[in-house]
Write a protein that holds these residues in place. Sequence first.
Motif, short mmCIF file in Angstrom:
data_model
loop_
_atom_site.label_atom_id
_atom_site.label_comp_id
_atom_site.label_asym_id
_atom_site.label_seq_id
_atom_site.Cartn_x
_atom_site.Cartn_y
_atom_site.Cartn_z
N LEU A 25 98.56 -7.10 31.17
CA LEU A 25 98.49 -5.90 31.87
C LEU A 25 97.17 -5.88 32.85
N VAL A 26 96.09 -6.23 32.09
CA VAL A 26 94.84 -6.32 33.11
C VAL A 26 94.86 -7.27 34.11
N LYS A 27 95.42 -8.31 33.99
CA LYS A 27 95.70 -9.43 34.95
C LYS A 27 96.64 -8.86 36.23
N GLU A 28 97.80 -8.04 35.69
CA GLU A 28 98.26 -7.49 36.76
C GLU A 28 97.53 -6.41 37.62
N SER A 29 96.87 -5.63 36.84
CA SER A 29 95.95 -4.61 37.55
C SER A 29 95.01 -5.27 38.39
N LYS A 39 92.98 -3.15 51.68
CA LYS A 39 93.26 -2.04 52.66
C LYS A 39 92.82 -0.72 52.30
N ILE A 40 92.73 -0.24 50.97
CA ILE A 40 92.41 1.03 50.51
C ILE A 40 90.92 1.19 50.28
N LYS A 41 90.27 0.24 49.75
CA LYS A 41 88.99 0.02 49.57
C LYS A 41 88.41 1.22 48.56
N ALA A 42 89.19 1.21 47.53
CA ALA A 42 88.89 2.15 46.38
C ALA A 42 87.61 1.72 45.66
N PHE A 43 87.28 0.46 45.70
CA PHE A 43 86.40 -0.18 44.52
C PHE A 43 85.03 -0.63 45.05
N LEU A 44 83.97 -0.34 44.61
CA LEU A 44 82.50 -0.72 45.03
C LEU A 44 82.39 -2.17 43.99
N TYR A 45 82.83 -2.10 42.88
CA TYR A 45 82.75 -3.13 42.05
C TYR A 45 83.82 -3.54 40.96
N VAL A 46 84.39 -4.75 41.34
CA VAL A 46 85.56 -4.98 40.33
C VAL A 46 85.03 -5.88 39.23
N ASN A 47 85.15 -5.47 37.90
CA ASN A 47 84.72 -6.22 36.63
C ASN A 47 85.57 -7.20 36.12
N GLU A 48 86.12 -7.98 37.02
CA GLU A 48 87.11 -8.87 36.66
C GLU A 48 86.91 -9.90 35.34
N GLU A 49 85.82 -10.40 35.43
CA GLU A 49 85.48 -11.40 34.32
C GLU A 49 85.58 -10.79 33.08
N LEU A 50 84.66 -9.68 33.00
CA LEU A 50 84.44 -9.13 31.67
C LEU A 50 86.00 -8.39 31.53
N LEU A 54 87.42 -8.78 27.44
CA LEU A 54 87.67 -7.64 26.78
C LEU A 54 89.41 -7.57 26.44
N ALA A 55 90.25 -7.82 27.44
CA ALA A 55 91.45 -7.79 27.34
C ALA A 55 92.08 -8.72 26.30
N LYS A 56 91.54 -9.96 26.23
CA LYS A 56 91.74 -10.88 25.32
C LYS A 56 91.48 -10.30 23.84
N GLN A 57 90.23 -9.66 23.68
CA GLN A 57 89.71 -9.39 22.52
C GLN A 57 90.58 -8.09 22.01
N ALA A 115 89.14 1.14 25.51
CA ALA A 115 89.37 1.11 27.00
C ALA A 115 88.64 -0.08 27.59
N ILE A 116 89.30 -0.68 28.73
CA ILE A 116 88.73 -1.75 29.49
C ILE A 116 88.35 -1.29 30.82
N PHE A 117 87.01 -1.34 31.24
CA PHE A 117 86.44 -0.86 32.38
C PHE A 117 86.77 -1.84 33.65
N ILE A 118 87.78 -1.64 34.47
CA ILE A 118 88.18 -2.50 35.51
C ILE A 118 87.21 -2.68 36.89
N GLY A 119 86.49 -1.48 36.73
CA GLY A 119 85.95 -1.39 38.01
C GLY A 119 85.08 -0.20 38.31
N LYS A 120 84.18 -0.03 39.27
CA LYS A 120 83.65 1.17 39.53
C LYS A 120 84.05 1.69 41.02
N THR A 121 84.31 2.87 41.09
CA THR A 121 85.16 3.26 42.29
C THR A 121 84.14 4.01 43.39
#
Lengths: 487, 97
Positions: A25-29, A39-50, A54-57, A115-121
């Motif tokens: 799920l997180v990979k797909e997100s 194109k949309i530029k909604a994120f200032l920071y994507v928390n990919e690795e963490l 966390l998704a595996k955990q 919850a898993i934080f995927i990024g800062k908007t």
Amino acid sequence: MDLTEFNIVKTLELLEKRKFSSEELVKESLNYIKSLDPKIKAFLYVNEELALTLAKQADEKRKKREGGKLLGIPISIKDNICIKGLPTTCASKILQNFIAPYSAEVCERLSREGAIFIGKTNMDEFAMGSSTENSGFFPTHNPWDLERVPGGSSGGSAAAVASRMGLGSLGSDTGGSIRQPAAFCGVVGMKPTYGLVSRFGLVAFASSLDQIGPIATTVEDTAYLLQIIAGYDPKDSTSAPIEIPDYVKFIKENEKTSYKIGLPKEYFESEIDLEITKILMELIEKLKKRHKIIEISLPHTEYAVATYYIIAPAEASSNLARYDGVKYGFRAEAKNLIEMYKKTRAYGFGKEVKRRIMLGTYALSAGYYDAFYLKASKVRTLILQDFLNAFKEIDLILTPVTPTPPFKIGEKIFDPLQMYLSDIFTIPVNLAGVPGISVPVGLTSNNLPVGIQVIGPHFKDELVLSLAYQIEKELDLKLIPPIVNKS
Amino acid sequence: MAISIEEVYKIAHLCRLELDEKEAQIFSNELSRILDYFKKLQLLDTEKIPPTFHTLRIKTPFREDEPKVFPYIEDILKNAPQLYEKMILVPRVVKIK
């Protein structure tokens, strides 16, 4: 995996049934972010690795039947809410390199539930704006039409949720900053009652108005997120020590409850886009089958924008005094301390932030305090009384969220007063401290989302959610921006 | 209600913002226009109306003044622009004779 088929509550069921893992799920997100966000530029920071770790955990925890109400669910967070160890910039150059030393209470609560934080908007700098064009880094684009604004200031959060880059988000709302972008992006956004949700760890803009709230694709998800973040926190001195009802249970048990609803004539008589009026009126006709709907008056509505743009900048000028280059954030080179303050703030703050600091400083300065700040605070009493009087007769209020559909990028940015007036229907709610929600109710002929606002009495957030849930059921819309289906 | 350039500079000094001439001119125009819009509040008689500074009906909560361990000192120091050991450095504030 087609994320447009999912919302938080449904995804939790599917995770529980092992239809897919949180890692998938997180990979797909993150894939959605990779394909859509350039194109949309909604994120200032994507928390990919963490997020992946966390998704595996989370998957491990689920195997061991250890839980959490949001176990493995990807959520984005507006960049003025702190998550320990991640950047919190408020979309300002003055905080460009700031790493949050602790987490906001709301993030602690979401984390505790898995919850898993995927990024800062992205957002308007320090939440000052209605279009996300005031971001110190780049504007966000409306996923329904990339040439238009997503609204603001929580434009990144609303655009992210609309494009399914994460299943939900937290924003902040000082004058409409959750509800207006939710309406512009076709998602649900709620500003809870002032005092219901802790602001500990939210970067302060206007402390007597700021409130954190959820953004999601459904009313049930919104209620579900609010359930987790609402409730007393001794670290916020404005946090109200009250019992929190079961919001999800309440909206389900009251799916068919009739309410007495007021339509404030001052809102509907003002200049509103004709298509918006038509969509709202059609809905109101349908609601008349179950509810008693009457015209009401909130006579001081026309003074709300002026009141707000004195009080909010006054509070902001004081709150933003802390950005001086001394303890954290950007520091300009200078010969002495005063010069360092001035150069740091001149470089670090963008135009709208400077404008509001100037305005607020003026309104609080000697000789003008009574005429501006005190006067506005008295008019605020009248606006609050309008709502208190109305709620003696009715349960809830319905209004438009915005006078127009999403406007074009660049259309209002050079006319601050026009931009301020685009918040005319959301501002009174913050001045009064009452709860308000924006629910999508349709699309214009240009395929742009339209929302309706439900307003309730103080600490009756469950009533607001309940009518919003009924509206959502009545319309049964599924709003997916075309850009999401194409990719 | 016009705000002169001199007034703009005075306010900018109060809130510690450096402005160049062009910016000051823009602020003078923009703030004048916004303040004009605010004039509509003067139409309301608020003489007997008390001000509202926030909408909660709770009082400021008190707690015992007890020391607690603050665990994030290192994290906070990491954000400082300039450090000397555990102290944050700033430009000189005292004059040398």
